[in-house]
Design a protein around this motif. Sequence first.
Motif, PDB file in Angstrom:
ATOM      1  N   GLU A   1       0.847  -1.185   0.000  1.00  0.00           N
ATOM      2  CA  GLU A   1       0.000   0.000   0.000  1.00  0.00           C
ATOM      3  C   GLU A   1       0.889   1.244   0.000  1.00  0.00           C
ATOM      4  O   GLU A   1       2.098   1.154   0.211  1.00  0.00           O
ATOM      5  CB  GLU A   1      -0.911   0.011   1.237  1.00  0.00           C
ATOM      6  N   GLY A   2       0.269   2.390  -0.239  1.00  0.00           N
ATOM      7  CA  GLY A   2       1.015   3.640  -0.171  1.00  0.00           C
ATOM      8  C   GLY A   2       1.401   4.193  -1.522  1.00  0.00           C
ATOM      9  O   GLY A   2       1.021   3.662  -2.576  1.00  0.00           O
ATOM     10  N   ASN A   3       2.150   5.278  -1.496  1.00  0.00           N
ATOM     11  CA  ASN A   3       2.568   5.952  -2.726  1.00  0.00           C
ATOM     12  C   ASN A   3       3.433   5.031  -3.581  1.00  0.00           C
ATOM     13  O   ASN A   3       4.301   4.318  -3.062  1.00  0.00           O
ATOM     14  CB  ASN A   3       3.359   7.217  -2.391  1.00  0.00           C
ATOM     15  N   PHE A   4       3.188   5.073  -4.868  1.00  0.00           N
ATOM     16  CA  PHE A   4       3.979   4.269  -5.798  1.00  0.00           C
ATOM     17  C   PHE A   4       4.869   5.166  -6.659  1.00  0.00           C
ATOM     18  O   PHE A   4       6.056   4.916  -6.824  1.00  0.00           O
ATOM     19  CB  PHE A   4       3.056   3.437  -6.687  1.00  0.00           C
ATOM     20  N   TRP A   5       4.272   6.228  -7.215  1.00  0.00           N
ATOM     21  CA  TRP A   5       5.016   7.169  -8.060  1.00  0.00           C
ATOM     22  C   TRP A   5       5.294   8.471  -7.309  1.00  0.00           C
ATOM     23  O   TRP A   5       4.497   8.894  -6.482  1.00  0.00           O
ATOM     24  CB  TRP A   5       4.224   7.525  -9.318  1.00  0.00           C
ATOM     25  N   GLN A   6       6.388   9.102  -7.663  1.00  0.00           N
ATOM     26  CA  GLN A   6       6.606  10.470  -7.210  1.00  0.00           C
ATOM     27  C   GLN A   6       5.548  11.348  -7.870  1.00  0.00           C
ATOM     28  O   GLN A   6       5.199  11.141  -9.035  1.00  0.00           O
ATOM     29  CB  GLN A   6       8.006  10.945  -7.613  1.00  0.00           C
TER      30      GLN A   6
END
Length: 205
Positions: A153-158
Amino acid sequence: MQHRNLPHIYPRGATFFITFCLYNALPNKVVKEIQEEYDLKINKIKKEQNSKDERNTSLYKLGKKYFADYDILLERYSRDDDFLKNTKVAQIIINKMKEYDGKRYDLLAYCVMSNHVHVLFCTADYENETVSKTMQLIKGGSAYESNQILKREGNFWQKESYDHYIRNDNELKNIVHYILENPVKAAIVKEWKQYPFSYLKDELM
């Protein structure tokens, strides 16, 4: 850490070279240093150049240099365990870029590396479609599916993408070469055609 103040220039109908990378692909300290230097130069241009054309030209040249510097850093900090080395994840990203080919742009070339992606597309026939929205669709959809595959889970891309619009055919040729030679330069393959996550439109062969 997010940087949302890059001076994006999106001329309608232009061809764009865009790099987007994994969240935290670079150490925050490194990103902060290069961003602060860039911001100082942007402010200097805005203060010293009154002509809109002069400002845009200077920002274009500065953005081009920053784009190159940032890309060098991405290669320097690439890691063996980066998510994009997962073949299923790489294919998700490729499928997402292909999904909008002929709908929001003409897809000319791409290369999925270990921690970043290069994509080149032309918007000449799709002037009503914004580049920022297009990138949201590509990154948003691929992030969700990739996280599902990776069971995370969480941010994948900047959040920020690093974009550059192409001004002439010679520049287009150089950028196509740069994109395709990425895995060769990284010593992954000897010829770009051997790399499974690169693409060049037939008309540009």
